[in-house]
Structure formats: structure tokens, C-alpha cells
Motif scaffolding. Structure first.
Motif, mmCIF file in Angstrom:
data_model
loop_
_atom_site.group_PDB
_atom_site.id
_atom_site.type_symbol
_atom_site.label_atom_id
_atom_site.label_comp_id
_atom_site.label_asym_id
_atom_site.label_seq_id
_atom_site.Cartn_x
_atom_site.Cartn_y
_atom_site.Cartn_z
ATOM 1 N N ALA A 33 32.369 -61.083 30.321
ATOM 2 C CA ALA A 33 33.085 -62.363 30.380
ATOM 3 C C ALA A 33 33.406 -62.660 31.836
ATOM 4 C CB ALA A 33 34.363 -62.291 29.560
ATOM 5 N N ASP A 35 35.796 -65.177 32.683
ATOM 6 C CA ASP A 35 37.170 -65.667 32.837
ATOM 7 C C ASP A 35 38.004 -65.245 31.627
ATOM 8 O OD1 ASP A 35 36.536 -67.425 30.744
ATOM 9 O OD2 ASP A 35 36.052 -69.067 32.098
ATOM 10 N N GLU A 38 37.122 -66.766 27.907
ATOM 11 C CA GLU A 38 35.898 -66.158 27.382
ATOM 12 C C GLU A 38 36.175 -64.704 26.969
ATOM 13 O OE1 GLU A 38 31.243 -65.436 28.801
ATOM 14 O OE2 GLU A 38 32.734 -66.070 30.282
#
Length: 230
Positions: A33, A35, A38
Motif C-alpha cells: 500500500a 498510503d 489503501e
């Protein structure tokens, strides 16, 4: 095979790639991910065994995400290792104060990362949780992530595996659909209760005629895993 899933949360693709290469060579399954939103979606959906979390993320910082995860009941037990480019002592202390299990300062060697990861996972795994569970010839082995029926391997999807693991470790008790959603899906608000029925059907089909009787429908209440007649 470690069979453990690691979520790598870092906004720099090159760093994620370096970590993935190192971890896959050590037999870990990797999720990525860039960020916090996410990462949170993946955590709820896939329930990783451990999270490598960058301190500096765009938007919600890594430290804020860690604080949120440690507050939520369904994610508070997932170990977190903070990745930080900062060497200041107070940042490390802040990370540990909000519940992070360890921190690694960038740049780090892949060998150091794998060693620290193993150490945190060892501390986080209660004794016996990696031991195989066997019921009437059906065996679930958490260490290898395999399920066998009378020593014959079964092909079971990731959600069905988690459902079966929950049932086999919580036998002879009736669980409602909403309780199963909380325990197996981690309280994901986007999953409807009837989704549970779909995965129960898939699980019974995967178990086949030798073991589908173990998953019992309790009319008007929910589901139960039992070796006793319904």
C-alpha cells in the motif's frame, strides 16, 4: 515456508520493491500500500500477520494510522514495525508509545529487516497457535496454511480458510452472521451478512462429502462447527 503475510506501507515504490524481494526470498507473502486509506482497506480485507509502516506517508501519517489500528479491537493485535528515516530518539519513543512493536531506521539491510520481522512475529505468536488442528480426519495447519481431508489436500480460498480456522478453534458454539463478520472479516462495514452464507456454501463445497457435515446451519441463529449430529 513461513506462510505469514506482511503488509508493506510506503509511498516510495523503490523501497517497497526492495522489501518485497527480500521478504519473498524468505518465504513471506507480501501486500503493498502507498498510503493510509489503501493500507487500512487491505488490513480489513486481508488481515495481514504483520505491518511494515513508513513513518512519513502522504495525507494520514504512519504514526496516525498505527494509533488508529492499535485502538480498533479487530486490528489492535497485529504487530507493527515502523520504518523511519528519522534517527531522533523522541520519534522512536513516540512510535513505541502508541503501540508499535519495533522500528527500523532507513537505510537498512534486507537481512536486518528479515531478522527483526522474525523476532517480532515470534513475540506476537501465542504458543500453540501455529500447531495443526485435527478434527475427524480434517487437518488445518496454520504454519503451512494448508488444509487436508484424510491426508488429501483441499483447495480452499483465503476467506474460507479464515472461516474454517475460526470454526476449528471455536467448536460447538453457535455464531450469528454478524459475529462471524466481526471475527473473520474484521467488522468490515462494506460486507453484507448474506456474504457469510455465500462463503459458508463455498467452504462446505471445498470440504467435500467427507467433512461438509462439520459446518452446521442452526435455523434462526447462525452457524456452528460440530462433530455431533445437528
Amino acid at each position: 515456508m513461513s506462510g505469514k503475510t506482511v503488509l508493506i506501507v510506503d509511498d516510495e515504490p523503490a523501497i517497497r520493491e526492495m522489501i518485497v524481494v527480500a521478504l519473498e526470498m524468505a518465504d513471506y507473502e507480501c501486500l503493498e500500500a502507498s498510503d493510509a486509506p489503501e493500507a487500512h482497506a487491505l488490513i480489513v480485507d486481508r488481515q495481514p500477520d504483520i505491518i511494515l509502516l513508513d513513518w512519513m506517508l502522504p495525507g494520514t501519517s504512519g504514526i496516525e494510522l498505527a494509533r488508529r489500528l492499535k485502538k480498533e479491537e479487530t486490528t489492535s493485535d497485529i504487530p507493527i514495525i515502523m520504518l523511519t528515516a528519522k534517527v531522533e530518539e523522541d520519534n522512536k519513543i513516540r512510535g513505541l508509545e502508541i503501540g508499535a512493536d519495533d522500528y527500523i531506521t532507513k537505510p537498512f539491510s534486507p537481512r536486518e529487516l528479515v531478522a527483526r520481522l522474525k523476532a517480532v512475529l515470534r513475540r506476537a505468536t501465542p504458543p500453540g497457535i501455529d500447531d495443526p488442528i485435527e478434527v475427524d480426519g480434517l487437518t488445518l495447519d496454520p504454519a503451512s496454511h494448508r488444509v487436508t481431508s484424510n491426508e488429501r489436500p483441499l483447495n480452499i480460498g483465503p476467506t474460507e480458510y479464515r472461516l474454517l480456522q475460526f470454526f476449528m478453534t471455536h467448536q460447538e458454539r453457535v455464531y450469528t452472521r454478524s459475529q462471524l463478520l466481526d471475527q473473520v472479516w474484521g467488522g468490515n462495514v462494506y460486507v453484507e451478512e448474506r456474504t457469510v452464507d455465500v462463503h459458508i456454501r463455498r467452504l462446505r463445497k471445498a470440504l467435500g462429502e467427507h467433512h461438509d457435515y462439520l459446518i452446521q446451519t442452526v435455523r434462526g441463529a447462525g452457524y456452528r462447527f460440530s462433530t455431533q449430529p445437528a
